[in-house]
Design a protein around this motif. Structure first.
Motif, short mmCIF file in Angstrom:
data_model
loop_
_atom_site.label_atom_id
_atom_site.label_comp_id
_atom_site.label_asym_id
_atom_site.label_seq_id
_atom_site.Cartn_x
_atom_site.Cartn_y
_atom_site.Cartn_z
N LEU A 1 0.83 -1.20 0.00
CA LEU A 1 0.00 0.00 0.00
C LEU A 1 0.86 1.25 0.00
O LEU A 1 0.50 2.26 -0.61
N LEU B 1 -7.69 1.87 -5.85
CA LEU B 1 -7.64 0.52 -5.31
C LEU B 1 -7.89 -0.50 -6.41
O LEU B 1 -8.90 -0.45 -7.11
N LEU C 1 -7.44 -4.73 4.08
CA LEU C 1 -7.57 -3.29 3.95
C LEU C 1 -8.58 -2.74 4.95
O LEU C 1 -8.34 -1.71 5.60
N VAL D 1 -8.02 0.15 7.80
CA VAL D 1 -8.90 1.32 7.83
C VAL D 1 -9.52 1.48 9.22
O VAL D 1 -9.55 2.57 9.79
N VAL E 1 -5.08 3.53 7.56
CA VAL E 1 -5.24 3.69 6.11
C VAL E 1 -6.56 4.40 5.86
O VAL E 1 -7.55 4.18 6.58
N ARG E 2 -6.58 5.27 4.85
CA ARG E 2 -7.81 5.94 4.45
C ARG E 2 -8.24 5.44 3.08
O ARG E 2 -7.43 5.36 2.15
N ARG E 3 -9.52 5.13 2.97
CA ARG E 3 -10.14 4.86 1.67
C ARG E 3 -10.89 6.12 1.27
O ARG E 3 -11.90 6.47 1.88
N LYS F 1 -9.55 5.64 -3.77
CA LYS F 1 -8.10 5.76 -3.62
C LYS F 1 -7.73 5.30 -2.21
O LYS F 1 -8.53 5.44 -1.27
N THR F 2 -6.52 4.80 -2.05
CA THR F 2 -6.05 4.41 -0.72
C THR F 2 -4.80 5.20 -0.35
O THR F 2 -3.93 5.45 -1.19
#
Length: 391
Positions: free
Chosen positions: A201, A209, A229, A233, A238-240, A257-258
């Motif tokens: 990542l 993604l 994932l 999150v 991690v941000r989606r 987007k990640t």
């Protein structure tokens, strides 16, 4: 202690609700902040990782009623999940007696545990406040922003004596999450496998993604990638970022987007130690983009919807903030350069969605107009402007 932007927001939440959950990744400064809040009013602090403090809650009803006139701070609340049911009864009893707000401040190192354990027991009785690591608005100058970008916002890493010490601290932090927190909060995942996924990542920071491609690279299934994932999150690591949807008669990108949320962790996962190393690395642009996004979202008004816009023809906006009827929709392009230009794709995208305001965040400090309603601004400048919307 660094004067955190979040203190007024937290005090406001305590003024609205009987219980407030302060959530954020481990070592982001939750305990320091909670103790500062506690110092401003009658309070009692319990660390539920400590056996002595857990023992004090052997009879929670008796203990909490004896402290009914104090703010009770419950650190690492997930250690005693049965406590949520007790809190509901105490809160309801307090409401009948006229004590409606500011009863409990709960701290947790992830969203998943508190949301799962409290959503039913404390429905209508709790407000969530997210604490990000230190962000650009808390930096004094441009030099501080560069150091923050390199080292990330976890206080121990940011304030380390040297870049090498900072990197060592972040690598230790990553190991702690893999070996301790992931097994505590999520399914049993081999640490080596999740570390490899986390590094992948980092390599594709800010990309759309593609679960199938990640799955193929790791020789696992796409649903397993989605599960890994989702865990990162939920751990607020991690941000989606979802795509913006609007009926403009064009083919829009539909994948999120990640981003690894802390830039220092991104760099540690890639073995980047110094600012010179970072500036020469392919991840520099996507890393800066993620850094700016986190700095802005950390101070955005409650209820803000964040997304990005991209069409198959190349029209693109890095970040869209929908902040309600009062503040409108802001479109933000992110550039690391100190001599930014407004790209054609950004202009086309602005025509598509017609935001109320448009900005280019760049690597300099001064703000200036770029024509057609677009303003160039520093990350600290735009973060400060957004923060005023919540005051």
């Amino acid at each position: 202690m660094i004067e955190r932007y979040i203190i007024p927001r937290l005090n406001q939440a305590l003024g609205r609700q009987a219980s407030v959950a302060l959530i954020g990744p481990r070592q982001a400064g939750k305990t320091t902040l909670a103790r500062a809040i506690g110092d401003s009013r009658p309070s009692v602090y319990l660390d539920l990782e400590a056996e002595r403090d857990r023992a004090r809650l052997a009879d929670p009803d008796d203990f909490l009623k004896r402290h009914a006139d104090e703010l009770v701070i419950l650190d690492e609340i997930h250690r005693m999940p049965a406590l949520f049911e007790e809190l509901r009864g105490i809160i309801d009893e307090g409401r009948r007696a006229g004590k409606r707000t500011g009863r409990f401040l709960m701290l947790g190192s992830a969203a998943i545990d508190l949301l799962r354990q409290s959503s039913e027991s404390l429905a209508g009785r709790i407000e969530y406040v997210e604490l990000a690591p230190i962000t650009a608005i808390e930096c004094a100058d441009d030099l501080g922003v560069m150091s923050l970008w390199l080292r990330g916002g976890f206080p121990d890493s940011l304030l380390a004596a040297s870049d090498s010490d900072s990197l060592a601290i972040r690598l230790s932090f990553i190991r702690t999450y893999l070996e301790r927190d992931v097994p505590m909060f999520g399914p049993r995942i081999p640490a080596e496998m999740l570390e490899r996924f986390w590094k992948m990542l980092a390599h594709v920071q800010g990309s759309l993604l593609n679960a199938s491609r990640l799955a193929s690279s790791m020789a696992i299934s796409a649903p397993t990638v989605t599960s890994y994932l989702g865990l990162l999150v939920d751990l607020l690591l991690v941000r989606r970022l979802p795509p913006y949807h609007v009926n403009v008669g064009k083919r829009l990108v539909k994948s999120p987007k990640t981003y690894i949320r802390d830039s220092g962790l991104t760099h540690a996962l890639l073995g980047i130690e110094t600012l010179d190393d970072l500036l020469g690395h392919p991840v520099a642009g996507p890393s800066w983009e993620g850094f700016v996004i986190e700095s802005l979202l950390a101070v955005a008004p409650i209820g803000t919807r964040a997304s990005f816009y991209r069409t198959s023809a190349g029209a693109e906006i890095d970040l869209i903030l929908e902040m309600g009827a009062r503040h409108g929709t802001w479109a933000i392009e992110i550039k690391r350069t100190r001599a930014p230009q407004v790209e054609k794709g950004f202009r086309i995208a602005l025509d598509d969605i017609k935001p109320d305001r448009a900005f280019v965040v760049y690597g300099g400090e001064d703000g200036f107009p770029m024509g057609n309603g677009v303003e160039a601004v520093s990350v600290r400048g735009l973060a400060a402007a957004i923060a005023t919307l919540s005051s």
